[in-house]
Design a protein around this motif. Sequence first.
Motif, PDB file in Angstrom:
ATOM      1  N   SER A 273       0.844  -1.178   0.000  1.00  0.00           N
ATOM      2  CA  SER A 273       0.000   0.000   0.000  1.00  0.00           C
ATOM      3  C   SER A 273       0.885   1.236   0.000  1.00  0.00           C
ATOM      4  CB  SER A 273      -0.935   0.005   1.207  1.00  0.00           C
ATOM      5  OG  SER A 273      -0.441   0.846   2.212  1.00  0.00           O
ATOM      6  N   VAL A 274       0.237   2.364  -0.145  1.00  0.00           N
ATOM      7  CA  VAL A 274       0.949   3.637  -0.209  1.00  0.00           C
ATOM      8  C   VAL A 274       1.780   3.851   1.067  1.00  0.00           C
ATOM      9  CG1 VAL A 274      -1.010   4.951   0.731  1.00  0.00           C
ATOM     10  CG2 VAL A 274       0.535   6.047  -0.865  1.00  0.00           C
ATOM     11  N   ARG A 275       1.368   3.203   2.151  1.00  0.00           N
ATOM     12  CA  ARG A 275       2.132   3.341   3.400  1.00  0.00           C
ATOM     13  C   ARG A 275       3.456   2.586   3.362  1.00  0.00           C
ATOM     14  NH1 ARG A 275      -2.611   1.934   5.926  1.00  0.00           N
ATOM     15  NH2 ARG A 275      -3.833   3.639   6.769  1.00  0.00           N
ATOM     16  N   ASP A 276       3.590   1.642   2.418  1.00  0.00           N
ATOM     17  CA  ASP A 276       4.793   0.797   2.380  1.00  0.00           C
ATOM     18  C   ASP A 276       5.917   1.388   1.529  1.00  0.00           C
ATOM     19  OD1 ASP A 276       3.560  -1.215   3.921  1.00  0.00           O
ATOM     20  OD2 ASP A 276       2.508  -1.947   2.141  1.00  0.00           O
ATOM     21  N   VAL A 277       5.680   2.553   0.935  1.00  0.00           N
ATOM     22  CA  VAL A 277       6.705   3.111   0.033  1.00  0.00           C
ATOM     23  C   VAL A 277       6.980   4.575   0.379  1.00  0.00           C
ATOM     24  CG1 VAL A 277       6.278   1.574  -1.938  1.00  0.00           C
ATOM     25  CG2 VAL A 277       4.883   3.638  -1.675  1.00  0.00           C
ATOM     26  N   GLU A 278       8.136   5.063  -0.077  1.00  0.00           N
ATOM     27  CA  GLU A 278       8.500   6.474   0.140  1.00  0.00           C
ATOM     28  C   GLU A 278       7.808   7.305  -0.955  1.00  0.00           C
ATOM     29  OE1 GLU A 278       9.347   9.559   1.538  1.00  0.00           O
ATOM     30  OE2 GLU A 278      10.701   8.162   2.579  1.00  0.00           O
ATOM     31  N   VAL A 279       7.091   8.353  -0.548  1.00  0.00           N
ATOM     32  CA  VAL A 279       6.406   9.165  -1.560  1.00  0.00           C
ATOM     33  C   VAL A 279       6.949  10.595  -1.616  1.00  0.00           C
ATOM     34  CG1 VAL A 279       4.281   7.802  -1.390  1.00  0.00           C
ATOM     35  CG2 VAL A 279       4.509   9.880  -0.009  1.00  0.00           C
ATOM     36  N   LYS A 280       7.763  10.973  -0.655  1.00  0.00           N
ATOM     37  CA  LYS A 280       8.211  12.378  -0.580  1.00  0.00           C
ATOM     38  C   LYS A 280       8.952  12.810  -1.850  1.00  0.00           C
ATOM     39  CE  LYS A 280      10.616  15.737   2.272  1.00  0.00           C
ATOM     40  NZ  LYS A 280       9.695  16.802   1.892  1.00  0.00           N
ATOM     41  N   GLY A 281       8.479  13.911  -2.396  1.00  0.00           N
ATOM     42  CA  GLY A 281       9.112  14.466  -3.592  1.00  0.00           C
ATOM     43  C   GLY A 281       8.790  13.706  -4.866  1.00  0.00           C
TER      44      GLY A 281
END
Length: 393
Positions: free
Chosen positions: A5-13
Motif C-alpha cells: 500500500s501507499v504506506r509501504d513506500v517512500e512518496v516524498k518528492g
Amino acid sequence: MNKKSVRDVEVKGKRVFMRVDFNVPLEDGKITDDTRIRETLPTIKYLIEHGAKVILASHLGRPNGQFVDSMRLTPAAVRLSELLGQPVAKADEAIGDAVKAQVAELGEGDVLVLENVRFYPGEEKNDPEFAKQLSELADLFVNDAFGAAHRAHASTEGIAHFLPAVSGLLMEKELSVLGKALTNPERPFTAIIGGSKVKDKIDVIDHLLTLADNVLIGGGLSYTFTKAQGFEIGESLVDNSKIDAALGFIEKAKALGKNFVLPVDVVVADKFGADANTKIVPFNEIPAGWMGLDIGPKTRAIYADIIKNSKLVVWNGPMGVFEIDIFAEGTLAVAQACATTEGYTVIGGGDSAAAAEKFHLAEQMDHISTGGGASLEFMEGKALPGVEALNDK
Ligand SMILES: Nc1ncnc2c1ncn2[C@@H]1O[C@H](COP(=O)(O)OP(=O)(O)O)[C@@H](O)[C@H]1O
Ligand SMILES: O=C(OP(=O)(O)O)[C@H](O)COP(=O)(O)O
C-alpha cells in the motif's frame, strides 16, 4: 492484503499517478453525489502530507475513446478543491507535452487532475503504448479506484507494468472490509440480492449459496425464479436464458441445506409508473397483464426478521422499484432492518447505496462500498485486475 500500500513506500518528492474512481453522477454539469470523491480524501491527504506531487486520473461515463465536453473531469476537480480547501490544477488532456509541463510545475503537496482517461481509445483497450505514456508522467502508481478495479484498462492495470504499483487507502479499506466479511464470515451470514441485472447477478447467487447461511432474493431478479417453478409472472421482469440456472440454485440450496428465501407475496401493478393501480398477491398468483414491482408485506416481515437475527448482512440491489414511492416499501423495510440490526452490514451497488441515502439510513450502515460491479466480482471470487497488477508485499 498481500499487496503493497501507499504506506509501504517512500512518496516524498515523488510524482504519484493516483487512479481514482471519480465516475460521479452529474446533472446539468453539477455533481449530485460526491461520495466517490470524498472517499478518496484519506489517500490524497496522506500523499499531500507526505510531500508527494499528486497527479489524479479517472474515467467518467463511457465516452468511447472520444473527447466529450459533458464528461470532462472539471466539476470533479472543482469539488475536490472545495473538499481539500486548497487549489487543485486541472489538465485538459491526460497525456502529452502540455500535461508534462503542468506536472513539471507541481511542488510537494500540489494536486493536478488529468482529463478523463476514457477520452483516449487506448484506455479501455489497455494499450501498452497509452499506459506507457501515462506512466511517463510519474514515479509511482497508486490505485485507489476500487469501483474500477474489475476493469483491466491502461490506467488501472496496464500502467502497473511500467511503474512501482501500490494500493491507496480506500482500495485497501474496501478489500479488507469485503475480504473480512467474506472469509470466515460471522454467522448467521445473510446475503440479500435484488435489483434488475439478472444476468450480472445470477453467478453471484451461485457463489453466495456456498458462503452464506441465508440468501434472500428480491427485486426484478425474483420473477425468473417464480417462472422457473412454473408459475405465471404476467409482465414482470424475467431473463428466460436463466430459468435453468434459477432452478439449479433452488436445488443447490436444498442440497447444501441453505435457507434460500424467495418472496411469498408481491406488489403488482397494471403498468409501470407512479399512477399505476396496485394490489398485493401471493407470489404464484400474479395476474396476466400485471407486473411485480415490489416485495409484499409478508415478505418484508420475513426478510426483516432474518436480517435482525444475522451477524453479517451483505446487501446488493433494491427489493423493488424504490425510485417510485408506491414501490419503495420493500426496499425501505430491508434498509431499515439493515440499519437497526446488530449485525455488520455491507452495502454494495450504486442503487442500493442510493436507496439507503434516499431513506436517510446510509449513516447507520457499517460499510457502503464505492464499487457496484467491482464488489460483485469480488464476491464471486473473481480476481480484480486492478488489484492483481499491484506489487506484492
Ligand atoms: N421488480 C422490479 N422490476 C423492475 N425493476 C426493478 C424491480 N425491482 C427493482 N428494480 C430496479 O432495479 C434497479 C437497480 O438494479 P441494479 O442495477 O441491479 O442494482 P444495484 O445498482 O444496487 O446493483 C433499480 O433502478 C430498480 O428500480
Ligand atoms: O460506476 C462504476 O461501476 P458501478 O456502477 O458498477 O459501481 C465504475 O466507475 C465503473 O464504471 P464502468 O462500469 O463504466 O466501467
